[in-house]
Write a protein that holds these residues in place. Structure first.
Motif, short mmCIF file in Angstrom:
data_model
loop_
_atom_site.label_atom_id
_atom_site.label_comp_id
_atom_site.label_asym_id
_atom_site.label_seq_id
_atom_site.Cartn_x
_atom_site.Cartn_y
_atom_site.Cartn_z
N ILE A 127 24.75 65.38 54.96
CA ILE A 127 26.01 65.10 54.27
C ILE A 127 26.65 63.83 54.82
CG2 ILE A 127 28.36 65.97 53.90
CD1 ILE A 127 27.09 68.81 53.93
N GLU A 128 26.62 63.69 56.13
CA GLU A 128 27.22 62.51 56.75
C GLU A 128 26.46 61.23 56.38
OE1 GLU A 128 27.01 63.91 60.72
OE2 GLU A 128 29.05 64.75 60.73
N SER A 129 25.18 61.36 56.05
CA SER A 129 24.40 60.17 55.65
C SER A 129 24.91 59.55 54.36
CB SER A 129 22.92 60.54 55.51
OG SER A 129 22.69 61.31 54.34
N ARG A 130 25.67 60.34 53.59
CA ARG A 130 26.27 59.82 52.36
C ARG A 130 27.60 59.10 52.65
NH1 ARG A 130 25.83 61.60 47.36
NH2 ARG A 130 27.20 59.79 47.12
N GLY A 131 27.98 59.04 53.92
CA GLY A 131 29.22 58.37 54.28
C GLY A 131 30.43 59.26 54.28
N PHE A 132 30.23 60.57 54.13
CA PHE A 132 31.34 61.51 54.12
C PHE A 132 31.68 61.95 55.54
CE2 PHE A 132 29.27 62.71 49.92
CZ PHE A 132 30.13 61.92 49.18
N THR A 133 32.97 62.13 55.81
CA THR A 133 33.42 62.71 57.06
C THR A 133 33.67 64.19 56.82
OG1 THR A 133 34.45 60.64 57.75
CG2 THR A 133 35.18 62.67 58.85
N ILE A 134 32.89 65.02 57.49
CA ILE A 134 33.02 66.46 57.28
C ILE A 134 34.32 66.95 57.88
CG2 ILE A 134 31.99 68.73 57.74
CD1 ILE A 134 29.26 67.38 57.77
N GLY A 135 35.07 67.69 57.10
CA GLY A 135 36.38 68.18 57.53
C GLY A 135 37.51 67.31 57.01
N LYS A 136 37.16 66.13 56.49
CA LYS A 136 38.17 65.24 55.94
C LYS A 136 37.95 65.06 54.44
CE LYS A 136 40.26 60.65 56.40
NZ LYS A 136 40.20 59.34 57.10
N ASP A 137 36.80 64.53 54.07
CA ASP A 137 36.54 64.37 52.63
C ASP A 137 35.34 65.19 52.14
OD1 ASP A 137 35.67 60.91 53.31
OD2 ASP A 137 34.61 62.76 53.85
N TYR A 138 34.83 66.06 52.99
CA TYR A 138 33.80 67.00 52.57
C TYR A 138 33.89 68.23 53.47
CZ TYR A 138 29.71 68.04 49.76
OH TYR A 138 28.87 68.57 48.81
N CYS A 139 33.65 69.42 52.90
CA CYS A 139 33.74 70.67 53.67
C CYS A 139 32.36 71.32 53.77
CB CYS A 139 34.73 71.65 53.03
SG CYS A 139 36.44 71.10 53.14
N LEU A 140 32.07 71.89 54.93
CA LEU A 140 30.78 72.52 55.18
C LEU A 140 31.03 73.84 55.91
CD1 LEU A 140 27.65 72.49 55.30
CD2 LEU A 140 27.87 71.17 57.43
N VAL A 141 30.51 74.94 55.35
CA VAL A 141 30.65 76.25 55.99
C VAL A 141 29.33 77.00 55.95
CG1 VAL A 141 33.09 76.41 55.34
CG2 VAL A 141 31.36 77.51 53.91
N TYR A 142 29.24 78.01 56.81
CA TYR A 142 28.12 78.94 56.75
C TYR A 142 28.70 80.34 56.61
CZ TYR A 142 24.02 81.70 57.76
OH TYR A 142 22.99 82.60 57.65
N SER A 143 28.24 81.06 55.58
CA SER A 143 28.72 82.42 55.33
C SER A 143 27.53 83.28 54.90
CB SER A 143 29.79 82.42 54.23
OG SER A 143 30.28 83.73 54.02
N PRO A 144 26.96 84.05 55.83
CA PRO A 144 25.72 84.76 55.53
C PRO A 144 25.87 85.83 54.46
CG PRO A 144 26.63 85.54 57.61
CD PRO A 144 27.46 84.36 57.19
N GLU A 145 24.85 85.93 53.60
CA GLU A 145 24.87 86.96 52.57
C GLU A 145 24.76 88.34 53.21
OE1 GLU A 145 22.25 89.04 51.82
OE2 GLU A 145 20.54 88.10 52.80
N ARG A 146 25.35 89.32 52.52
CA ARG A 146 25.27 90.72 52.97
C ARG A 146 25.00 91.63 51.78
NH1 ARG A 146 30.31 91.46 57.25
NH2 ARG A 146 29.11 91.20 59.19
N GLU A 147 24.07 91.22 50.92
CA GLU A 147 23.74 92.04 49.76
C GLU A 147 22.80 93.18 50.16
OE1 GLU A 147 24.53 92.14 46.47
OE2 GLU A 147 26.11 90.69 46.86
N ASP A 148 22.96 94.32 49.50
CA ASP A 148 22.06 95.46 49.66
C ASP A 148 21.67 95.91 48.26
OD1 ASP A 148 20.57 97.46 50.75
OD2 ASP A 148 22.25 98.76 51.26
N PRO A 149 20.62 95.30 47.68
CA PRO A 149 20.27 95.57 46.28
C PRO A 149 20.10 97.06 45.99
CG PRO A 149 18.99 93.73 47.10
CD PRO A 149 19.72 94.31 48.29
N GLY A 150 20.76 97.50 44.93
CA GLY A 150 20.60 98.87 44.49
C GLY A 150 21.49 99.88 45.20
N ASN A 151 22.28 99.45 46.18
CA ASN A 151 23.16 100.38 46.90
C ASN A 151 24.45 100.57 46.09
OD1 ASN A 151 24.93 101.71 48.65
ND2 ASN A 151 24.09 100.71 50.46
#
Length: 430
Positions: free
Chosen positions: A141-165
């Motif tokens: 993302i930074e290679s595009r010239g964006f400053t993360i936290g200023k003009d671009y946001c990046l997060v990690y949020s793991p999935e917690r799906e349980d198919p069929g439950n």
């Protein structure tokens, strides 16, 4: 970004429309957001745009309502600039050396990269080792010239799906979220808080990544323990399920886990190896986790040995025997085939010369898989059909099986799920 989310003016892009991505599509759509889905499977895209769900437990009616509300699926990644949020729900498998394969994540990000713009948020949901978001996504993302936290946001949020439950849905399962910066976290909490009942903030993307691994490794280790206990109990002539049920009456300090023919699904058989691989970078040997992996990985072979022994007791060889496998999805009441131990058992038996058939009400035709190939369709069960087989293996205990009829008409049952009366002469516990 946060204002647009709160006003539901933010357009949501979901990349990867499988067991994780499609439920998110529906939830965002049902909460009033415009949603654009990205996938590389043209047949799946056409199906979804026609209002038909490719996943059994997600109804056509529910997907059709999303299409009416404006949901569209596309294979054109150049449209990434149209959305305000990109949520990545792509596979993170292992390679042939049992090492992390991030090619789907990296190739997806690289495909999106020329088309992203300032003011967007990217969230990675794919399960991975701690440091992936910082080491792989942030520099791109930074290679595009964006400053993360200023003009671009990046997060990690793991999935917690349980198919069929039926007890948990996308919005009722608490969502962990870590941001690359405090501003990123704030945007991520606003995003998921708009559609999820409870969002759990953590201090970094690395913490969120390790949280997901701990959840699944906890299950893998405990399943490994109970699988090993099953083998010990079997040698002693003790019914391990009776033992577990008795132990579960203790109101504290014990959580029941049940044995089976091996681990399945995209998470539990794979995720521990992501941590063991990364731990080596820090000079740490994860012996406990790896031992559980060895025990669980040996279970399909254990089941095959039980089949060999049961046939041998009836003066039959595996070679030439007709064997029916009941259930090839990785868990009950779903059509999800990912990492199913049933498939490994089928391959082992085929290699030993058995004639393999299967019955699974959720998988009418054996699907194309990267590493496993069977030209088979599901067998419709009847008294005459069951009587044709030298051995019937219960591999996945779907609710739609008629267990009384199977017990009445099969000549030999090898039960890896504890659904049959082990006092019956024809039943062998596996």
């Amino acid at each position: 970004m946060i204002e647009k989310i709160h006003a539901k003016r933010a357009k949501i892009g979901i990349v990867g429309l499988g067991y994780v991505g499609l439920p998110l599509v529906l939830r965002f759509s049902e909460m009033g957001f415009a949603v654009l889905g990205f996938d590389i499977a043209e047949d799946k895209i056409a199906m979804m745009n026609g209002g038909r769900s490719p996943i059994e437990h997600i109804s056509h009616e529910r997907l059709g309502a999303a299409v009416v509300a404006g949901f569209e699926a596309t294979a054109d990644f150049s449209r990434a600039g149209e959305v305000d949020v990109l949520i990545l729900c792509v596979p993170t498998p292992l390679n042939k050396y049992r090492e992390p394969d991030l090619s789907f994540v990296i190739n997806t990000v690289d495909s999106l990269l020329p088309h992203i713009r300032a003011g967007q948020l990217i969230s990675l949901e794919s399960t991975t080792y701690p440091g992936t978001t910082v080491e792989e996504l942030a520099p791109r993302i930074e290679s595009r010239g964006f400053t993360i936290g200023k003009d671009y946001c990046l997060v990690y949020s793991p999935e917690r799906e349980d198919p069929g439950n039926p007890d948990f849905t996308t919005h009722t399962i608490p969502k962990v979220c870590g941001g690359h910066t405090p501003a990123c976290l704030e945007a991520g909490l606003a995003l998921y808080g708009s559609v999820i009942d409870s969002v759990v903030p953590v201090s970094s993307t690395q913490v969120a990544e390790l949280t997901k691994l701990l959840e699944n490794i906890h299950r893998a280790v405990n399943i490994g323990l109970v699988n090993e206990m099953k083998i010990v109990a079997d040698r002693m002539g003790i019914n391990i399920r009776e033992v577990i049920d008795a132990a579960a009456t203790k109101p504290f300090g014990f959580v029941p886990y049940y044995p089976g023919p091996g681990l399945g699904g995209h998470c539990i058989p794979i995720d521990p190896f992501y941590l063991t691989w990364k731990a080596r970078e820090y000079g740490v040997s994860t012996r406990f986790i790896e031992l559980a992996g060895e025990v669980n990985g040996a279970m399909p072979g254990y089941v095959v040995d039980k089949i060999k022994g049961a046939l041998n007791d009836r003066r039959k060889a595996v070679r030439g025997s007709k064997i029916l496998v009941l259930g090839i999805a990785y868990k009950p009441n779903v059509d999800d085939m990912r990492e199913s131990p049933s498939v490994l058992i089928m391959e082992m038996l085929r290699d030993l010369g058995a004639e393999i058939s299967y019955s699974d009400p959720h998988v009418p035709v054996f699907p194309p898989m990267r590493e496993h190939h069977f030209d088979l369709s599901s067998v419709e069960l009847s008294p005459d059909v069951l009587a044709q087989f030298d051995c019937v293996l219960l591999a996945t205990d779907h609710a739609r099986f008629d267990y009384d009829a199977i017990a009445a008409h099969a000549s030999l049952i090898v039960d890896s799920r504890g659904r049959f009366d082990i006092n019956l002469e024809k039943v062998v516990s596996a």
